[in-house]
Write an enzyme that holds these catalytic residues in place. Structure first.
Site, mmCIF file in Angstrom:
data_model
loop_
_atom_site.group_PDB
_atom_site.id
_atom_site.type_symbol
_atom_site.label_atom_id
_atom_site.label_comp_id
_atom_site.label_asym_id
_atom_site.label_seq_id
_atom_site.Cartn_x
_atom_site.Cartn_y
_atom_site.Cartn_z
ATOM 1 N N HIS A 106 2.341 1.287 4.501
ATOM 2 C CA HIS A 106 1.701 0.649 3.438
ATOM 3 C C HIS A 106 2.380 0.355 2.286
ATOM 4 O O HIS A 106 3.583 0.796 2.225
ATOM 5 C CB HIS A 106 0.473 1.996 2.999
ATOM 6 C CG HIS A 106 -0.430 2.061 3.944
ATOM 7 N ND1 HIS A 106 -1.623 2.755 3.836
ATOM 8 C CD2 HIS A 106 -0.739 1.646 5.080
ATOM 9 C CE1 HIS A 106 -2.444 2.660 4.750
ATOM 10 N NE2 HIS A 106 -1.955 2.031 5.687
ATOM 11 N N GLU A 108 2.561 0.915 -0.959
ATOM 12 C CA GLU A 108 2.787 2.010 -1.719
ATOM 13 C C GLU A 108 3.833 2.632 -1.207
ATOM 14 O O GLU A 108 4.980 3.055 -1.897
ATOM 15 C CB GLU A 108 1.641 3.069 -2.180
ATOM 16 C CG GLU A 108 0.483 2.432 -2.701
ATOM 17 C CD GLU A 108 -0.570 1.733 -1.759
ATOM 18 O OE1 GLU A 108 -0.438 1.392 -0.754
ATOM 19 O OE2 GLU A 108 -1.821 1.642 -2.099
ATOM 20 N N CYS A 132 -4.934 4.675 -0.452
ATOM 21 C CA CYS A 132 -5.745 5.591 0.392
ATOM 22 C C CYS A 132 -5.018 6.876 0.030
ATOM 23 O O CYS A 132 -4.130 7.176 -0.419
ATOM 24 C CB CYS A 132 -5.429 4.906 1.561
ATOM 25 S SG CYS A 132 -3.846 5.362 2.318
ATOM 26 N N CYS A 135 -1.376 7.374 1.022
ATOM 27 C CA CYS A 135 -0.499 6.792 -0.031
ATOM 28 C C CYS A 135 -0.799 7.819 -1.323
ATOM 29 O O CYS A 135 0.349 7.993 -2.068
ATOM 30 C CB CYS A 135 -0.981 5.436 -0.660
ATOM 31 S SG CYS A 135 -0.477 4.363 0.662
HETATM 32 O O1 LIG Z 1 -3.379 2.247 0.397
HETATM 33 C C1 LIG Z 1 -3.319 1.229 1.311
HETATM 34 C C2 LIG Z 1 -4.196 1.061 2.281
HETATM 35 C C3 LIG Z 1 -4.204 -0.022 3.179
HETATM 36 N N1 LIG Z 1 -2.958 -0.441 3.201
HETATM 37 C C4 LIG Z 1 -2.599 -1.714 4.185
HETATM 38 C C5 LIG Z 1 -2.461 -1.121 5.371
HETATM 39 C C6 LIG Z 1 -3.232 -2.268 6.318
HETATM 40 O O2 LIG Z 1 -2.070 -3.141 6.619
HETATM 41 C C7 LIG Z 1 -4.296 -3.080 5.232
HETATM 42 C C8 LIG Z 1 -5.449 -2.742 5.658
HETATM 43 O O3 LIG Z 1 -6.003 -3.412 6.642
HETATM 44 P P1 LIG Z 1 -7.446 -3.700 6.999
HETATM 45 O O4 LIG Z 1 -7.496 -4.669 7.976
HETATM 46 O O5 LIG Z 1 -8.258 -4.088 5.596
HETATM 47 O O6 LIG Z 1 -8.153 -2.477 7.437
HETATM 48 O O7 LIG Z 1 -3.781 -2.623 4.077
HETATM 49 C C9 LIG Z 1 -2.108 -0.540 2.070
HETATM 50 O O8 LIG Z 1 -1.086 -1.251 2.140
HETATM 51 N N2 LIG Z 1 -2.260 0.523 1.203
HETATM 52 ZN ZN LIG Z 2 -2.171 3.856 1.940
#
Ligand SMILES: O=c1ccn([C@H]2C[C@H](O)[C@@H](COP(=O)(O)O)O2)c(=O)[nH]1
Ligand SMILES: [Zn+2]
Length: 199
Positions: A106, A108, A132, A135
């Site tokens: 991710h 972060e 999320c 993170c």
């Molecule tokens: O906190 C976060 C949450 C998600 N991400 C990234 C991880 C994935 O590459 C995308 C999410 O993909 P979806 O197709 O929308 O589920 O976002 C993040 O970097 N940080």
């Molecule tokens: Zn995350």
């Protein structure tokens, strides 16, 4: 004595190539349409997101210390030395192992791992998306004290509820960033525009 009224000091910016007049700006006073700090750091996060190869969601993060210095930038992508041509980018597949989720780092996490200072304790993190729960754990453990996010589009998901729970318990504050302008345009050619005195 020469009158220095606005008309006299307004200059016309003229494109070198086309000779098109594009903007009028008073060249004798300080610019007022510059990016403020918050829009600047959020723009850096969004620009970083443009490096992401994720086909559906590109996320960027920018960590800033209390001297307004950027100490880490990241975007979502596959781990170093793991070819992103050999790992899946799908959101859905028959097996979870054939989706991107078990592999992608991710934004972060990458911003924290990419830090160019010994610590990010007390820093703020600018993120395109509310972080999320995974993170949030990293944010708490690294000592980051503030999250500034642009979008909270997944706020009703359990992962976001867990994230807020962790951030609240650890006294990490979070606030949504409302940009002054909805767009920040980077026009590479603007540096070629010359100013010429309006007649
Ligand atoms: O906190 C976060 C949450 C998600 N991400 C990234 C991880 C994935 O590459 C995308 C999410 O993909 P979806 O197709 O929308 O589920 O976002 C993040 O970097 N940080
Ligand atoms: Zn995350």
């Amino acid at each position: 004595m020469e009158q220095n009224n606005v008309e006299d000091i307004t200059q016309t910016l003229t494109d070198e190539k086309s000779s098109n007049t594009c903007k009028k700006r008073n060249l004798n006073t300080k610019r007022t349409d510059y990016l403020d700090w918050q829009d600047y750091f959020m723009s850096v996060a969004f620009l970083s997101a443009q490096r992401s190869k994720d086909p559906s969601t590109q996320v960027g993060a920018c960590i800033v210390n209390d001297e307004k210095k950027i100490v880490g930038i990241g975007y979502n992508g596959m781990p170093n030395r793991c070819s992103d041509d050999e790992l899946p980018w799908k959101r859905e597949a028959d097996e979870w192992l054939e989706t991107k989720y078990p592999y992608v780092c991710h934004a972060e996490m990458n911003a924290i791992m990419n830090k160019n200072s010994s610590s990010v304790k007390g820093c703020s993190i600018y993120v395109a998306l509310f972080p999320c729960n995974e993170c949030a754990k990293l944010i708490v453990q690294s000592g980051i004290k503030e999250v500034i996010y642009y979008s909270d589009k997944h706020k009703d998901k359990d992962t976001m509820k867990a994230s807020r729970r962790l951030l609240d318990l650890a006294n990490v504050t979070y606030k949504q960033h409302i940009p002054k302008n909805s767009q920040v345009v980077i026009d590479f050619d603007s540096i070629n525009i010359r100013s010429s005195q309006k007649s």
